[in-house]
Design an enzyme around this catalytic site. Structure first.
Site, PDB file in Angstrom:
ATOM      1  N   GLU A 138       0.907  -1.041   0.005  1.00 15.00           N
ATOM      2  CA  GLU A 138      -0.120  -0.002  -0.017  1.00 15.00           C
ATOM      3  C   GLU A 138       1.083   1.257  -0.013  1.00 15.00           C
ATOM      4  OE1 GLU A 138      -2.746  -0.378   3.215  1.00 15.00           O
ATOM      5  OE2 GLU A 138      -3.541  -2.410   2.843  1.00 15.00           O
ATOM      6  N   ALA A 141       2.407   1.456   3.193  1.00 13.06           N
ATOM      7  CA  ALA A 141       3.025  -0.011   3.816  1.00 13.06           C
ATOM      8  C   ALA A 141       3.648  -0.865   2.657  1.00 13.06           C
ATOM      9  CB  ALA A 141       1.576  -0.673   4.259  1.00 13.06           C
ATOM     10  N   GLY A 142       4.838  -0.372   2.501  1.00  8.53           N
ATOM     11  CA  GLY A 142       5.676  -1.300   1.455  1.00  8.53           C
ATOM     12  C   GLY A 142       6.676  -1.818   2.202  1.00  8.53           C
ATOM     13  N   ASP A 244       8.704 -16.229   0.735  1.00 15.74           N
ATOM     14  CA  ASP A 244       9.937 -17.048   1.109  1.00 15.74           C
ATOM     15  C   ASP A 244      10.128 -18.016  -0.148  1.00 15.74           C
ATOM     16  OD1 ASP A 244      11.512 -17.280   3.545  1.00 15.74           O
ATOM     17  OD2 ASP A 244      10.605 -19.319   3.751  1.00 15.74           O
ATOM     18  N   ARG A 316      11.210 -23.426   6.079  1.00 15.05           N
ATOM     19  CA  ARG A 316      11.583 -22.140   5.801  1.00 15.05           C
ATOM     20  C   ARG A 316      12.977 -21.736   5.186  1.00 15.05           C
ATOM     21  NH1 ARG A 316       7.455 -18.345   7.544  1.00 15.05           N
ATOM     22  NH2 ARG A 316       8.875 -16.610   6.587  1.00 15.05           N
ATOM     23  N   THR A 318      14.237 -18.601   5.047  1.00 14.06           N
ATOM     24  CA  THR A 318      14.321 -17.097   5.024  1.00 14.06           C
ATOM     25  C   THR A 318      15.855 -16.615   5.065  1.00 14.06           C
ATOM     26  OG1 THR A 318      12.574 -17.378   6.666  1.00 14.06           O
ATOM     27  CG2 THR A 318      13.692 -14.961   6.799  1.00 14.06           C
ATOM     28  N   GLN A 341      29.144  -0.038 -19.922  1.00 18.67           N
ATOM     29  CA  GLN A 341      30.483   0.669 -20.071  1.00 18.67           C
ATOM     30  C   GLN A 341      31.325   0.132 -21.028  1.00 18.67           C
ATOM     31  OE1 GLN A 341      30.941   3.396 -17.901  1.00 18.67           O
ATOM     32  NE2 GLN A 341      32.941   3.942 -18.596  1.00 18.67           N
ATOM     33  N   GLU A 368       9.649  -7.098  -3.669  1.00 15.73           N
ATOM     34  CA  GLU A 368       9.779  -8.318  -2.698  1.00 15.73           C
ATOM     35  C   GLU A 368      10.819  -8.066  -1.749  1.00 15.73           C
ATOM     36  OE1 GLU A 368       9.071 -12.290  -4.557  1.00 15.73           O
ATOM     37  OE2 GLU A 368       8.171 -11.226  -6.045  1.00 15.73           O
ATOM     38  N   GLY A 369      10.862  -6.932  -1.066  1.00 12.68           N
ATOM     39  CA  GLY A 369      11.876  -6.867  -0.038  1.00 12.68           C
ATOM     40  C   GLY A 369      12.988  -6.161  -0.606  1.00 12.68           C
TER      41      GLY A 369
HETATM   42  C1  LIG Z   1       8.192  -2.577 -10.431  1.00  9.52           C
HETATM   43  C2  LIG Z   1       7.390  -3.227  -9.087  1.00  9.52           C
HETATM   44  C3  LIG Z   1       6.540  -4.348  -8.840  1.00  9.52           C
HETATM   45  C4  LIG Z   1       5.963  -4.643  -8.126  1.00  9.52           C
HETATM   46  N1  LIG Z   1       5.115  -5.469  -7.618  1.00  9.52           N
HETATM   47  C5  LIG Z   1       4.347  -5.648  -6.621  1.00  9.52           C
HETATM   48  C6  LIG Z   1       3.321  -6.610  -6.587  1.00  9.52           C
HETATM   49  O1  LIG Z   1       2.829  -7.397  -7.407  1.00  9.52           O
HETATM   50  N2  LIG Z   1       2.539  -6.797  -5.328  1.00  9.52           N
HETATM   51  C7  LIG Z   1       2.757  -6.022  -4.093  1.00  9.52           C
HETATM   52  O2  LIG Z   1       2.248  -6.418  -3.247  1.00  9.52           O
HETATM   53  N3  LIG Z   1       3.742  -5.058  -4.485  1.00  9.52           N
HETATM   54  C8  LIG Z   1       4.529  -4.829  -5.385  1.00  9.52           C
HETATM   55  N4  LIG Z   1       5.510  -3.698  -5.550  1.00  9.52           N
HETATM   56  C9  LIG Z   1       5.741  -3.075  -4.295  1.00  9.52           C
HETATM   57  C10 LIG Z   1       7.186  -3.512  -3.591  1.00  9.52           C
HETATM   58  O3  LIG Z   1       6.933  -4.470  -2.963  1.00  9.52           O
HETATM   59  C11 LIG Z   1       7.555  -2.246  -2.784  1.00  9.52           C
HETATM   60  O4  LIG Z   1       7.680  -1.050  -3.647  1.00  9.52           O
HETATM   61  C12 LIG Z   1       8.570  -2.543  -2.011  1.00  9.52           C
HETATM   62  O5  LIG Z   1       7.958  -3.343  -1.027  1.00  9.52           O
HETATM   63  C13 LIG Z   1       8.971  -0.979  -1.144  1.00  9.52           C
HETATM   64  O6  LIG Z   1       8.015  -0.376  -0.755  1.00  9.52           O
HETATM   65  P1  LIG Z   1       8.013   1.154  -1.101  1.00  9.52           P
HETATM   66  O7  LIG Z   1       7.851   1.424  -2.405  1.00  9.52           O
HETATM   67  O8  LIG Z   1       6.696   1.694  -0.156  1.00  9.52           O
HETATM   68  O9  LIG Z   1       9.323   1.752  -0.404  1.00  9.52           O
HETATM   69  P2  LIG Z   1       9.611   2.186   1.198  1.00  9.52           P
HETATM   70  O10 LIG Z   1       8.983   1.098   2.086  1.00  9.52           O
HETATM   71  O11 LIG Z   1       8.969   3.693   1.395  1.00  9.52           O
HETATM   72  O12 LIG Z   1      11.342   1.988   1.149  1.00  9.52           O
HETATM   73  C14 LIG Z   1      11.708   2.761   0.506  1.00  9.52           C
HETATM   74  C15 LIG Z   1      13.228   2.578   0.771  1.00  9.52           C
HETATM   75  O13 LIG Z   1      13.749   2.433   1.950  1.00  9.52           O
HETATM   76  C16 LIG Z   1      14.802   1.624   2.482  1.00  9.52           C
HETATM   77  N5  LIG Z   1      14.438   1.045   3.418  1.00  9.52           N
HETATM   78  C17 LIG Z   1      13.278   0.225   3.854  1.00  9.52           C
HETATM   79  N6  LIG Z   1      13.067  -0.286   5.040  1.00  9.52           N
HETATM   80  C18 LIG Z   1      14.315   0.277   5.712  1.00  9.52           C
HETATM   81  C19 LIG Z   1      14.980   0.054   7.058  1.00  9.52           C
HETATM   82  N7  LIG Z   1      14.353  -0.678   7.911  1.00  9.52           N
HETATM   83  N8  LIG Z   1      16.123   0.600   7.179  1.00  9.52           N
HETATM   84  C20 LIG Z   1      16.940   1.213   6.414  1.00  9.52           C
HETATM   85  N9  LIG Z   1      16.099   1.375   5.007  1.00  9.52           N
HETATM   86  C21 LIG Z   1      15.202   0.845   4.683  1.00  9.52           C
HETATM   87  C22 LIG Z   1      14.813   0.728   1.255  1.00  9.52           C
HETATM   88  O14 LIG Z   1      16.179   1.157   0.227  1.00  9.52           O
HETATM   89  C23 LIG Z   1      13.581   0.953   0.333  1.00  9.52           C
HETATM   90  O15 LIG Z   1      13.804   0.870  -1.055  1.00  9.52           O
HETATM   91  C24 LIG Z   1       6.280  -3.677  -6.588  1.00  9.52           C
HETATM   92  C25 LIG Z   1       6.966  -2.389  -6.946  1.00  9.52           C
HETATM   93  C26 LIG Z   1       7.616  -2.483  -8.095  1.00  9.52           C
HETATM   94  C27 LIG Z   1       8.552  -1.390  -8.020  1.00  9.52           C
END
Ligand SMILES: Cc1cc2nc3c(=O)[nH]c(=O)nc-3n(C[C@H](O)[C@H](O)[C@H](O)COP(=O)(O)OP(=O)(O)OC[C@H]3O[C@@H](n4cnc5c(N)ncnc54)[C@H](O)[C@@H]3O)c2cc1C
Length: 387
Positions: A138, A141-142, A244, A316, A318, A341, A368-369
């Site tokens: 969301e 909630a990424g 996982d 698992r 993990t 390059q 996916e993380g």
């Molecule tokens: C091409 C694409 C396809 C996707 N497909 C799907 C899908 O099919 N289904 C689905 O549910 N989601 C999907 N996603 C979502 C994806 O899983 C999220 O974008 C991802 O989990 C990161 O969440 P966010 O974009 O909100 O970034 P944020 O949560 O805002 O994170 C931003 C950045 O902060 C850093 N960060 C995060 N946590 C920490 C921490 N604890 N400490 C230090 N740094 C940190 C990382 O570098 C991260 O990239 C997709 C995304 C993309 C770009």
């Protein structure tokens, strides 16, 4: 096929070696005409729909579901999924994407679903008739998935979803969505549900255009009725358990991109004449090629160690999956950058494969993380072992 010596590693069985050879031969004939054009990217929905159909007709999507529901292996075989993603990625990022999403979108049904859900969805995932999607993220909630606000609650025996999901791959073209939400507005438990695209209250709110085009959307549910997936309250376990399995395969796709970059850079270096010799004769270019080859082999070792552990040892993985995904995606970025390059000006030219790979690899280090999140997971697992 390029270097296939890794297939002799003890992680594989003979059927994996046959699968790799058969798929590579098939991909040579079927994948380039579909996706190697600007037009394919301009019309990304139609391209992906066609790819799912073609992959289904050729039988490759059977690897996305268990044997009892039209698949090949009793349970999902992660080594096969990784080999397929790696090989398809060498030809086309979109072909890999089309294959991968069938597995991720239906994986929770394969692993945690009732017989009725499996019978309803999995055979049509395996033959490419239905397109699947996985809806977890969301806007707020990424990385922090537990912050999700979508609600999937039991209302007199019906599971009703309300909320918005974003970044959803196949959003807009999927026939059904595996969706995750809180069990009520203040609950710490989560539910998983399968929701058909034609369910009242479901809508595609916004399409998202990214640097390497894929079908992506923000979607929402407004009193949409879903079918509960797994036990009530088990949604987070189901989401994380599914990731996982599939996280290692993201590493495999990155490995496919890296192998292609290494192959193309090697061919270019051997044919590009300069300073009375070739680029490949220059010591600094050789250093680059050595680093790239090392990164490719080290990624493959981590990926197939993780896949073998999941398939053979069960349980698992993990730690193994996080290591495989982190290393393979980050190193593939470096391998591809070195390839760009070595191509010089050609490397940043549209239509040249390494330029496409440079854009394709980036998102794999986020979804996916993200890489940072994988480091947290690895550290947590490492410290746990010392308790
Ligand atoms: C091409 C694409 C396809 C996707 N497909 C799907 C899908 O099919 N289904 C689905 O549910 N989601 C999907 N996603 C979502 C994806 O899983 C999220 O974008 C991802 O989990 C990161 O969440 P966010 O974009 O909100 O970034 P944020 O949560 O805002 O994170 C931003 C950045 O902060 C850093 N960060 C995060 N946590 C920490 C921490 N604890 N400490 C230090 N740094 C940190 C990382 O570098 C991260 O990239 C997709 C995304 C993309 C770009």
């Amino acid at each position: 096929m390029a270097d296939v010596s890794y297939l002799d590693w003890p992680f594989f069985e003979d059927h994996h070696r046959s699968l790799a050879a058969d798929l590579d031969a098939w991909a040579k004939d079927h994948i380039p005409p579909i996706t190697d054009t600007e037009e394919a990217h301009a019309n990304v929905d139609a391209t992906c729909q066609k790819l799912v159909r073609v992959l289904g007709e050729a039988g490759w999507l059977k690897y996305s579901v268990p044997a009892a529901y039209g698949g090949v292996h009793e349970d999902l075989d992660v080594r096969s999924l990784c080999l397929i993603r790696e090989i398809l990625a060498r030809y086309s990022g979109l072909a890999d994407f089309a294959f991968a999403m069938q597995g991720l979108g239906s994986g929770a049904i394969s692993t945690y679903g009732s017989d009725a859900l499996k019978e309803k969805y999995l055979p049509s995932v395996a033959n490419g008739e239905k397109i699947a999607a996985f809806a977890l993220s969301e806007t707020d909630a990424g990385s922090d998935v537990a912050a999700m606000q979508t609600i999937i609650e039991n209302q007199s025996g019906q599971y009703i979803a309300n909320g918005e999901k974003t970044w959803i791959s196949n959003g807009g073209i999927a026939d059904f969505y595996t969706v995750f939400g809180r069990s009520s507005s203040n609950a710490t438990k989560f539910n998983a549900a399968v929701i058909d695209a034609d369910t009242p209250g479901f809508s595609v709110d916004q399409r998202i255009d990214v640097m390497a085009p894929h079908p992506l959307a923000t979607i929402s549910f407004n009193n949409s009725s879903g079918q509960l997936l797994g036990e009530e309250g088990a949604g987070m376990r189901i989401a994380l358990g599914t990731l996982d399995i599939f996280r290692t395969t993201v590493g495999a796709a990155a490995l496919g991109f890296a192998r292609r970059a290494l192959d193309d850079a090697t061919a270019r270096a051997q044919s590009r004449e300069m300073f009375g010799a070739t680029l490949a004769d220059q010591p600094i270019a050789q250093e680059k090629l050595a680093e790239m080859a090392l990164d490719v082999d080290a990624s493959a070792l981590l990926i197939y160690r993780s896949a073998w552990t999941k398939d053979v040892k069960k349980g698992r993985v993990t730690r193994e999956a996080a290591m495989a995904k982190l290393f393979a995606t980050d190193q593939a970025q470096l391998v591809i950058d070195k390839a760009v390059q070595m191509f010089g000006g050609l490397g940043v030219t549209k239509g040249v494969k390494v330029e496409e790979l440079y854009r394709e690899i980036r998102a794999l280090r986020i979804y996916e993380g993200a890489s940072d999140v994988q480091k947290i997971v690895i550290a947590r697992e490492h410290l746990k072992k010392k308790d």
